[in-house]
Design an enzyme around this catalytic site. Structure first.
Site, short mmCIF file in Angstrom:
data_model
loop_
_atom_site.label_atom_id
_atom_site.label_comp_id
_atom_site.label_asym_id
_atom_site.label_seq_id
_atom_site.Cartn_x
_atom_site.Cartn_y
_atom_site.Cartn_z
N ASP A 224 -0.51 23.36 1.17
CA ASP A 224 -0.42 21.94 0.83
C ASP A 224 -0.25 21.16 2.14
OD1 ASP A 224 0.45 20.15 -1.78
OD2 ASP A 224 1.43 19.47 0.05
N ILE A 225 -0.87 20.00 2.23
CA ILE A 225 -0.76 19.17 3.43
C ILE A 225 0.60 18.47 3.43
CG2 ILE A 225 -1.73 17.22 4.71
CD1 ILE A 225 -4.42 17.89 3.32
N GLU A 267 -4.14 17.44 -2.57
CA GLU A 267 -4.03 17.89 -1.18
C GLU A 267 -3.69 19.38 -1.08
OE1 GLU A 267 0.05 15.94 -2.13
OE2 GLU A 267 -2.04 15.81 -2.78
#
Length: 363
Positions: A224-225, A267
């Site tokens: 995940d960003i 994301e």
């Protein structure tokens, strides 16, 4: 009550006026923002005017509110993200219609050929009967000439059929390639160029079954960003899209061979690593993390340096009795353990941070 014809004319006029109003809005926006009046920009603003594509309207409104304009880069990104993939269904329909048309043409030709073949068989039967009853050379000659004519016609029909079938084979082959390209596109995330969620669901199911059947290891990375929402809030969704593209590019450059990459949603991304044990998977995960962090993010429209992007990664490995859901659940739990423990790190199901949280949840 108006006559049916009058009602139809009114409806046509209403539709004409409605669509012309959308066209006026589209051209007005292009004129006021001094954009090039190319079909792409017209389509963006026409769809905006209809209000049918809420995400497109939202991104345009946010961008205009923030900077007061849409650059060419903005317009290209909006089109690629919110409009280009919608055309896939239309393309499938068109290719399908062409395939059906090609098959219909061949069927007509085959029907004609079968009719000619039946006629030829009747000629042969008739010639046999006539020859058995022929009493002179002239009668035999007449029968033979008739047979030669029928044979020539049959040969011409077969030649035409062979040529048409050869052309149809080539055309259908080309159409098949078009469908394969469209199919591949339907499994691709248009923003990052990675596989989409549909592709991921299909591939991980297959790889889990293969690994279980062969008794081979399989690992899954979910990442995940970090602070992605703050990128969107601070710089807008177009910059957020640029962050997603940057991560996608890092994955393409890092992951090779049989490994499977996909945008899982929002994301969040996923990498399936067939024939890969946990220790190897951790090495791959950290390599991806470093590759993403090494790239500097620059705002396209202004050239402003926005800093670096980091990711948090969770890693799980297939166990006896596992199914796809349990494998994903553990990787996802490891991912959120990584985020809760400082972000920009890799955590697997053997790490104490995950084990402690798993035990506390059970208790």
């Amino acid at each position: 009550m108006p006559a049916l014809g009058t009602y139809f004319v009114v409806k046509v006029l209403d539709e004409h006026e409605r669509t012309m109003a959308f066209a006026d809005v589209a051209l007005g926006q292009i004129r006021s923002l001094r954009q090039t009046a190319v079909p792409r920009n017209y389509e963006i603003w026409y769809v905006y005017a209809t209000g049918y594509n809420a995400p497109l309207n939202k991104i345009i409104n946010e961008t205009l509110a923030r900077s007061g304009k849409l650059t060419e880069a903005d317009l290209e990104q909006i089109y690629d993200t919110y409009l280009s993939h919608i055309k896939t269904t239309d393309r499938i329909d068109k290719v399908g219609a062409r395939v059906i048309g090609e098959i219909d043409d061949v069927m007509v030709l085959l029907t004609d050929a079968l009719s000619m073949s039946a006629s030829y068989n009747a000629s042969l039967d008739g010639a046999t009967e006539k020859l058995s009853g022929a009493k002179s050379r002239e009668q035999v000659k007449t029968v033979v000439q008739s047979l030669m004519k029928s044979t020539h016609e049959m040969r011409e029909t077969n030649r035409a059929l062979e040529e048409r079938l050869t052309l149809s084979k080539s055309e259908i082959s080309n159409l098949q390639q078009s469908l394969e390209a469209i199919r591949a596109e339907s499994l691709t995330d248009p923003l990052t160029g990675l596989g989409n969620r549909k592709y991921f669901d299909r591939m991980i199911e297959m790889e889990v079954q293969n690994a279980q059947a062969a008794g081979e290891p399989l690992s899954l990375l979910m990442f995940d960003i970090d602070h992605f929402k703050s990128f969107n809030d601070s710089y807008g969704h177009l910059t957020g899209d640029q962050v997603l593209r940057l991560v996608g590019m890092s994955l393409k450059q890092t992951i090779k061979g049989q490994d499977i990459t996909a945008r899982y949603g929002g994301e969040e991304f996923a990498v399936v690593l067939p024939n890969t044990a946990l220790r190897q998977a951790l090495t791959v995960a950290d390599h991806i993390r470093r590759a993403v962090m090494s790239k500097e993010l620059k705002k396209k429209s202004t050239g402003e340096i926005l800093g670096r992007v980091t990711i948090s990664v969770g890693v799980s490995m297939l166990k006896p009795g596992d199914d796809t859901d349990s494998l994903i659940e553990r990787a996802d739990a490891c991912l959120y353990a990584a985020k809760r423990n400082g972000r920009n790190r890799v955590i697997c199901e053997a790490d104490p941070e995950y084990v402690a949280e798993a035990h506390s949840q059970v208790a």
